[in-house]
Design an enzyme around this catalytic site. Structure first.
Site, PDB file in Angstrom:
ATOM      1  N   LYS A 236      31.598  41.594  39.865  1.00 22.32           N
ATOM      2  CA  LYS A 236      32.147  40.949  38.676  1.00 22.32           C
ATOM      3  C   LYS A 236      31.325  41.236  37.422  1.00 22.32           C
ATOM      4  O   LYS A 236      30.173  41.679  37.480  1.00 22.32           O
ATOM      5  CB  LYS A 236      32.269  39.438  38.916  1.00 22.32           C
ATOM      6  N   ARG A 270      33.894  36.722  49.461  1.00 24.85           N
ATOM      7  CA  ARG A 270      34.962  37.679  49.139  1.00 24.85           C
ATOM      8  C   ARG A 270      34.303  38.966  48.635  1.00 24.85           C
ATOM      9  O   ARG A 270      33.490  38.931  47.710  1.00 24.85           O
ATOM     10  CB  ARG A 270      35.863  37.067  48.070  1.00 24.85           C
TER      11      ARG A 270
END
Lengths: 301, 187
Positions: A236, A270
């Site tokens: 991210k 995840r």
């Protein structure tokens, strides 16, 4: 609704996490592998847009140690609209194929729309990964009806597929706890099995890098609630901004956050890079004493 | 006076300073006493920081303007300021945050023409264009500076001598820096 203040009954005893046919004990660290059915997601766009390649990817990640696959039909970032019908078209036949090929695999679907949720549950999904924080309140009803799991996340008040602009928090973790625990409680009241509910602080969603670092640092406050915590940090922007590295150089940063979060008690991770994530988590589990080393020879023979 | 968008139209404590604690949780504190809380909204706080950097030590007034304040009310605030003693005004306000697909608000095709129209008007000294910006359109385009621009227009009237120092849109957010000087009487 009952008259308890938000979050009052929100803490619970840690227990097994039930997903699909599985009961995962609290010490188990689970890898949720990302398999996007999109042409335009941010990380390696279009890599599994072809259904055959997506199925191959599922086989690969299972071999690499994934416990869950997370299938997404709509990228989180703002881009061209994806209708409900198109999202169903992208996900449902694929989920049916995954279910046929991997009867025991936990299948998660990344969606916020109850119409899609219903279709994917009928196709065999085990978990609804609602990244957009209960934007569609009927999603929990679908999870209850089908006996599937539900992820209760914090998106800082964002509408689906929008980005923050100078989001401000007096206390970001307090905001995360209030939102995710309220959603978890609502889900339970809607009839979702409490052992199938996860909470997710949702790094980068309605948060700048400072905020995402703070919720990483204070993740123990989330895990202390007893609810299983899902961590979704893979590659991210807050990792990229912290290290000043482009998208393809964020694995080390991702694994660092993953390891710290595992140490602080998060249970599901995840990930794009499954093998590396599996190794990092196994190492943390071994340090914690939850997992024996694969072999111990050094100094003993 | 420093004027800029805030949660409500209100004056702030003249001794207040920028407070980024809601955006950037504090790491090691700088030396000295902790800043007074609550700190200024970002637009006013950045204005205070600019005054500090310029070495300004005179009297300060911090005027927040509600993001939803109607245009006429913004203009009235500005006119009231202009009617008082001689004052320098720092009007702090961004243009659209929807200039590109990577912008905070994603791309809105109307954003670039909107910002260019503002820039052109400021370059031409035409403040009626600022006064006439549609608050609903500005909100849709995430042009949060609209109330500050309209306060400025209310203070200076329809015309001003202008010098644009900067116009750009880093990260898809538009910023315009200009010096505006009241038009001489009778011009």
């Amino acid at each position: 609704m009952d008259d308890l203040p938000p979050g009052a009954a929100a803490h619970r005893e840690p227990g097994p996490l039930r997903l699909g046919r599985h009961d995962f004990a609290p010490g188990r660290l689970l890898v949720m592998a990302i398999v996007n059915r999109t042409p335009d997601s941010f990380y390696r766009p279009g890599i599994t847009w072809d259904e055959g390649r997506a199925l191959d990817r599922v086989g690969t990640v299972v071999a690499e140690g994934a416990d869950i696959v997370d299938v997404g039909g709509v990228p989180a970032r703002p881009a061209a609209e994806v209708t409900v019908a198109e999202e169903i078209r992208r996900t449902v036949p694929f989920i049916e194929a995954v279910r046929a090929a991997h009867p025991d695999l936990v299948i998660s679907v990344d969606t916020w729309r109850h119409e899609v949720a219903r279709a994917v549950c009928e196709a065999g999904a085990d978990l609804l990964n609602d990244t957009w924080s209960g934007w569609d309140p009927k999603l929990a009803d679908v999870a209850a009806e089908f006996g599937t799991g539900l992820v209760c996340s914090h998106a800082g008040g964002l509408l689906p597929r929008t980005r923050l602009f100078r989001a401000a928090y007096t206390d970001v973790m307090a905001d995360v706890l209030e939102r995710t625990l309220a959603l978890a409680r609502q889900a339970e009241q809607a009839g979702v099995d409490r052992d199938r509910i996860l909470i997710d602080p949702a790094h980068d969603f309605g948060k700048n890098a400072w905020h995402s670092l703070e919720i990483s640092r204070r993740l123990a406050e989330m895990t202390a609630t007893g609810w299983p915590v899902l961590l979704a940090v893979s590659n991210k922007d807050f990792v990229g901004e912290t290290l000043n590295v482009p998208l393809e150089e964020r694995l080390a940063g991702t694994l660092a956050v993953t390891s710290v979060a595992a140490w602080l008690g998060a249970r599901v991770f995840r990930a794009h890079q499954v093998a590396e994530t599996r190794q990092a988590l196994d190492m943390v589990a071994a340090i914690k004493g939850d997992l024996a080393p694969a072999r111990v020879i050094r100094g003993l023979t | 006076m420093v004027a800029g968008p805030g949660d409500a139209t209100a004056e702030w404590d003249p001794g207040a300073r920028l407070d980024l604690s809601a955006y950037a949780p504090p790491l090691p504190s700088p030396p000295g006493p902790p800043p007074a809380r609550p700190g200024l909204p970002p637009a006013l706080g950045l204005g205070a920081m600019l005054l500090d950097q310029a070495g300004y030590t005179g009297r300060r007034v911090f005027q927040a303007v509600d993001r939803a304040e109607p245009s006429a009310a913004c203009a009235r605030l500005g006119a009231r300021l202009a009617a008082g003693p001689r004052t320098a005004l720092l009007a702090m306000g961004d243009g659209s945050a929807r200039r590109t697909t990577a912008a905070p608000g994603y791309l809105d095709e109307r954003a670039v023409p909107f910002d260019l129209n503002i820039e052109k008007a400021v370059r031409a000294g035409d403040l009626t264009t600022l006064a006439g910006v549609d608050p609903a359109l500005a909100r849709e385009l995430m042009a949060s500076g609209r109330p500050a621009w309209q306060l400025l227009a209310g203070a200076l009237g329809p015309r001003a001598a202008t010098e644009v120092l900067y116009a750009g849109a880093p990260y898809g957010v538009s910023y315009l820096v200009a010096v505006l000087t009241p038009a001489p009487a009778g011009e």
